[in-house]
Scaffold this active site. Structure first.
Site, PDB file in Angstrom:
ATOM      1  N   GLY A  10      36.602 -49.611  52.699  1.00 15.18           N
ATOM      2  CA  GLY A  10      38.059 -49.744  52.541  1.00 15.18           C
ATOM      3  C   GLY A  10      38.388 -50.376  51.198  1.00 15.18           C
ATOM      4  N   ARG A  82      30.534 -31.121  58.418  1.00 16.23           N
ATOM      5  CA  ARG A  82      31.330 -30.389  59.407  1.00 16.23           C
ATOM      6  C   ARG A  82      30.679 -29.029  59.702  1.00 16.23           C
ATOM      7  NH1 ARG A  82      36.754 -30.072  61.244  1.00 16.23           N
ATOM      8  NH2 ARG A  82      37.519 -31.697  59.865  1.00 16.23           N
ATOM      9  N   GLY A 114      31.926 -53.748  51.116  1.00 16.17           N
ATOM     10  CA  GLY A 114      31.772 -54.714  52.204  1.00 16.17           C
ATOM     11  C   GLY A 114      30.417 -54.570  52.875  1.00 16.17           C
ATOM     12  N   ILE A 138      38.637 -57.760  52.471  1.00 19.47           N
ATOM     13  CA  ILE A 138      39.877 -58.525  52.687  1.00 19.47           C
ATOM     14  C   ILE A 138      39.715 -59.415  53.912  1.00 19.47           C
ATOM     15  CG2 ILE A 138      41.382 -56.774  51.619  1.00 19.47           C
ATOM     16  CD1 ILE A 138      42.496 -56.395  54.577  1.00 19.47           C
ATOM     17  N   ASP A 139      38.749 -59.059  54.795  1.00 25.30           N
ATOM     18  CA  ASP A 139      38.570 -59.825  56.039  1.00 25.30           C
ATOM     19  C   ASP A 139      37.788 -61.120  55.813  1.00 25.30           C
ATOM     20  OD1 ASP A 139      39.794 -57.700  57.221  1.00 25.30           O
ATOM     21  OD2 ASP A 139      38.015 -56.930  58.232  1.00 25.30           O
ATOM     22  N   ARG A 183      38.807 -57.076  61.989  1.00 24.10           N
ATOM     23  CA  ARG A 183      38.140 -56.372  63.084  1.00 24.10           C
ATOM     24  C   ARG A 183      37.246 -57.304  63.875  1.00 24.10           C
ATOM     25  NH1 ARG A 183      36.410 -50.776  61.052  1.00 24.10           N
ATOM     26  NH2 ARG A 183      35.978 -51.999  59.206  1.00 24.10           N
ATOM     27  N   ARG A 286      46.160 -54.285  52.459  1.00 26.50           N
ATOM     28  CA  ARG A 286      45.117 -53.797  51.552  1.00 26.50           C
ATOM     29  C   ARG A 286      45.677 -53.337  50.211  1.00 26.50           C
ATOM     30  NH1 ARG A 286      41.147 -50.893  55.249  1.00 26.50           N
ATOM     31  NH2 ARG A 286      41.361 -49.138  53.839  1.00 26.50           N
TER      32      ARG A 286
HETATM   33  O1  F6P Z   1      37.247 -53.954  56.917  1.00 26.27           O
HETATM   34  C1  F6P Z   1      38.500 -54.109  56.397  1.00 26.27           C
HETATM   35  C2  F6P Z   1      39.539 -53.554  57.267  1.00 26.27           C
HETATM   36  O2  F6P Z   1      40.688 -53.919  56.606  1.00 26.27           O
HETATM   37  C3  F6P Z   1      39.560 -54.012  58.725  1.00 26.27           C
HETATM   38  O3  F6P Z   1      40.147 -55.245  58.944  1.00 26.27           O
HETATM   39  C4  F6P Z   1      40.311 -52.896  59.375  1.00 26.27           C
HETATM   40  O4  F6P Z   1      40.004 -52.797  60.736  1.00 26.27           O
HETATM   41  C5  F6P Z   1      39.815 -51.719  58.640  1.00 26.27           C
HETATM   42  O5  F6P Z   1      39.523 -52.149  57.343  1.00 26.27           O
HETATM   43  C6  F6P Z   1      40.750 -50.551  58.625  1.00 26.27           C
HETATM   44  O6  F6P Z   1      40.086 -49.482  58.040  1.00 26.27           O
HETATM   45  P1  F6P Z   1      40.696 -48.029  57.875  1.00 26.27           P
HETATM   46  O7  F6P Z   1      41.555 -48.075  56.655  1.00 26.27           O
HETATM   47  O8  F6P Z   1      39.526 -47.164  57.690  1.00 26.27           O
HETATM   48  O9  F6P Z   1      41.502 -47.733  59.092  1.00 26.27           O
END
Ligand code: F6P
Length: 359
Positions: A10, A82, A114, A138-139, A183, A286
């Site tokens: 992400g 795919r 990450g 970011i977490d 998460r 984000r």
């Molecule tokens: O790992 C960072 C994070 O921001 C998590 O907190 C969140 O669950 C996830 O990314 C969301 O990811 P995506 O953009 O793939 O839905």
């Protein structure tokens, strides 16, 4: 010397500042820099690899996102393909990746990502790639570094939301439940909730009891505080229960959690009879400009990653161990999941100032 840079997983505010600092530090040493687009997929023919020059990184330090783009589905060891019937199979494309890296004449790679991306980096390192990592989350859930860029920006985005929700919740005597990212780790909820003086903070590290949450809200109501703000990490779950998962995820992708705020809001309204609303802050956390703190940290990480290559610290990642940027083996960072310590002073102070964790 020809190095490459990739961003995986992400996105996070500050990625461009890392790229800029690394590119300028490398060019300053007389090295060439290649940008691998879309995680490692750019080395697998999905997208291209581009030459990064001083011009390519001009004016990007303050921009969110990543000029190299990113993906959380590009694991070369489990690459999703795919099939004609729409289903997916996963294949190992790592040999192809090594071949393409050789053809490009890459001497070393900086990968910014990450825990998922760093785990790929560790495997590539074990297979012989000269690779250096930069932690991105970011977490704030990557071990070995006090924090990473992106976290401070996300906390400030959540804080701004909490401040705004306070005024409307108070005007209407409502309970508002704000769902923030996190998460597995509740750092964004904890830090924004404490700084924003929330009334309840719910995080995955402290399973909650909805009756305790409601007790706090009712107690406030009785004392004349007719509104409450609940900040919940998306991965929080009730004692004896499990996290709330949103539908299915795409092949190669981690499962998507979310929806817990809505569930909690319904339960609070049913138990307390107080009008309750919920809000998911989602990807706003984000995006946007990195804060000054994140921009500086990202820039320091970018410069340090190039020094790590110069020192041939393969399989290491840069890390903040204040006041210094150090390098540690990626394997060491991956060996321990970073989570909120329920006995940390931040939690103790939150409790002492009257915040409930629903336990
Ligand atoms: O790992 C960072 C994070 O921001 C998590 O907190 C969140 O669950 C996830 O990314 C969301 O990811 P995506 O953009 O793939 O839905």
């Amino acid at each position: 010397m020809r190095i490459a840079i990739s961003t995986g997983g992400g996105d996070a505010p500050g990625l461009n500042a890392v790229i800029r600092a690394a590119v300028l530090s490398a060019i300053g040493r007389g090295w060439e820099v290649i940008g691998i687009r879309k995680g490692f997929s750019g080395l697998l023919g999905e997208d291209q690899c581009v030459t990064l020059t001083r011009e390519s990184v001009r004016g990007i330090a303050h921009l969110g996102g990543t000029i190299l783009r990113t993906t959380n589905r590009g694991n070369p060891f489990h690459y999703p393909i795919r099939q004609p019937d729409g289903s997916f199979i996963e294949i190992d494309r790592s040999a192809e990746l090594f071949e393409n890296a050789r053809t490009l004449g890459l001497d070393a790679v900086i990968t910014i990502g990450g825990d998922g991306t760093l785990a790929i980096a560790q495997r590539l390192h074990e297979c012989g790639m000269k690779i250096v990592g930069v932690p991105k989350t970011i977490d704030n859930d990557v071990s070995g570094t006090i924090t990473s860029f992106g976290f401070d920006t996300a906390v400030n985005t959540a804080l701004e939301a909490i401040d705004k929700l306070h005024t409307t919740a108070e005007s209407h005597d409502r309970v508002i439940v704000l769902e923030v990212m996190g998460r597995h780790a509740g750092f964004i909820a904890l830090h924004s909730g404490l700084a924003g003086t929330a009334d309840v903070i719910l995080i995955p590290e402290i399973p909650y009891d909805i009756r305790k949450v409601c007790e706090k809200i009712t107690e406030r109501d009785r004392s004349g505080r007719h509104f409450s703000i609940v900040v919940v990490a998306e991965g929080a779950f009730p004692r004896g229960g499990h996290e709330s998962v949103i539908g299915g995820s795409l092949p190669g992708e981690a499962k998507r959690v979310g929806g817990v705020a809505d569930t909690i809001a319904r339960e609070i309204q049913a138990i307390t009879s107080k009008e309750t609303r919920s809000l998911v802050l989602g990807h706003l956390q984000r995006g946007g400009q990195p804060t000054g703190y994140d921009r500086l940290l990202a820039t320091r990480f970018g410069g340090a990653a190039v020094r790590a290559i110069e020192d041939r610290r393969w399989g290491h990642m840069v890390a903040l161990q204040s006041p210094h940027i150090v390098t540690i083996p990626i394997a060491q960072a991956l060996s321990d999941a970073k989570r909120v310590d329920p006995n940390h002073d931040t939690v103790l102070t939150a409790r002492a100032t009257g915040i409930s964790f629903g336990d």
